[in-house]
Design a protein around this motif. Structure first.
Motif, PDB file in Angstrom:
ATOM      1  N   GLU A   1      68.466  22.356  76.660  1.00 11.92           N
ATOM      2  CA  GLU A   1      67.183  23.179  77.155  1.00 11.92           C
ATOM      3  C   GLU A   1      65.975  22.300  76.474  1.00 11.92           C
ATOM      4  O   GLU A   1      65.828  21.281  75.371  1.00 11.92           O
ATOM      5  N   MET A   2      64.598  22.974  77.083  1.00 12.82           N
ATOM      6  CA  MET A   2      63.724  22.220  76.308  1.00 12.82           C
ATOM      7  C   MET A   2      63.559  23.137  75.151  1.00 12.82           C
ATOM      8  O   MET A   2      63.469  24.163  75.051  1.00 12.82           O
ATOM      9  N   MET A   3      63.389  22.226  73.979  1.00 10.06           N
ATOM     10  CA  MET A   3      62.749  23.194  72.777  1.00 10.06           C
ATOM     11  C   MET A   3      61.751  22.830  72.280  1.00 10.06           C
ATOM     12  O   MET A   3      60.746  23.380  71.381  1.00 10.06           O
ATOM     13  N   ARG A   4      61.033  21.918  72.494  1.00 13.59           N
ATOM     14  CA  ARG A   4      59.706  20.917  71.878  1.00 13.59           C
ATOM     15  C   ARG A   4      58.615  21.082  73.023  1.00 13.59           C
ATOM     16  O   ARG A   4      59.113  20.048  73.330  1.00 13.59           O
ATOM     17  N   VAL A   5      57.789  21.307  72.954  1.00 11.94           N
ATOM     18  CA  VAL A   5      57.257  20.895  74.332  1.00 11.94           C
ATOM     19  C   VAL A   5      54.535  20.809  73.691  1.00 11.94           C
ATOM     20  O   VAL A   5      54.564  21.266  72.401  1.00 11.94           O
ATOM     21  N   LEU A   6      54.848  19.686  73.881  1.00 10.69           N
ATOM     22  CA  LEU A   6      53.270  18.950  73.181  1.00 10.69           C
ATOM     23  C   LEU A   6      52.452  18.608  74.678  1.00 10.69           C
ATOM     24  O   LEU A   6      53.050  17.949  75.865  1.00 10.69           O
ATOM     25  N   SER A   7      51.390  20.211  74.832  1.00  9.28           N
ATOM     26  CA  SER A   7      50.879  19.421  76.513  1.00  9.28           C
ATOM     27  C   SER A   7      49.120  19.185  75.730  1.00  9.28           C
ATOM     28  O   SER A   7      48.387  20.483  75.128  1.00  9.28           O
ATOM     29  N   TYR A   8      48.572  18.422  76.384  1.00  5.87           N
ATOM     30  CA  TYR A   8      47.114  17.925  75.459  1.00  5.87           C
ATOM     31  C   TYR A   8      46.613  17.132  76.248  1.00  5.87           C
ATOM     32  O   TYR A   8      46.813  16.341  77.444  1.00  5.87           O
TER      33      TYR A   8
END
Length: 155
Positions: free
Chosen positions: A141-148
């Motif tokens: 599962e993808m649980m945390r995302v930082l998109s910057y």
């Protein structure tokens, strides 16, 4: 009784070490996460919301430099439905993905990506990402995302 407690502790330690020994090599983990990335963004780019729902943690946290914090699987699915489907597609930038193991948990994935027209004929923006993947048995599962660091793509 006093001998039983150390014996139980040793048995638990051996059993947990056997589980830890099953960790994939760095190369295997990188291949697994690259395959997850491909599967995830095939669903993202093609508006397969059921598949995205399966791959995202219920308590997803998605941090975006332009839009702030989004919490929850449902908020993410709604955002994809309303802001992504048929409007743009995400493509990884070759050679930028790096995977770091999180032992007995999963992996951290970093890289750069670009954003293109739905047919992929023209790309207009790019950014950086950090994804935290959690392994739950055979499932991820993808649980945390930082998109910057989103900005126009220099042509």
């Amino acid at each position: 009784m006093s001998r039983l407690i150390p014996a139980l502790a040793a048995a638990l330690l051996l059993a947990s070490n056997a589980t830890w020994a099953a960790e994939p090599t760095r190369e295997e983990l990188s291949r697994q996460v690259e395959a997850l990335d491909k599967e995830f963004f095939d669903a993202f780019n093609n508006c397969k919301l059921d598949k995205l729902t399966e791959m995202v943690a219920g308590d997803l946290e998605f941090f975006h430099d332009k839009n702030g914090l989004m919490r929850s699987r449902q908020a993410f699915i709604n955002a994809v439905r309303n802001n992504v489907c048929g409007k743009f597609r995400r493509e990884p930038i070759a050679g930028t993905m790096v995977v770091y193991p999180l032992e007995r948990f999963g992996a951290i994935q970093t890289g750069d990506h670009k954003f293109c027209t739905p047919d992929g004929s023209r790309c207009e923006g790019k950014g950086k990402y950090v994804n935290v993947w959690q392994r739950k048995g055979e499932r991820w599962e993808m649980m945390r995302v930082l998109s910057y660091e989103h900005h126009p793509l220099a042509e």
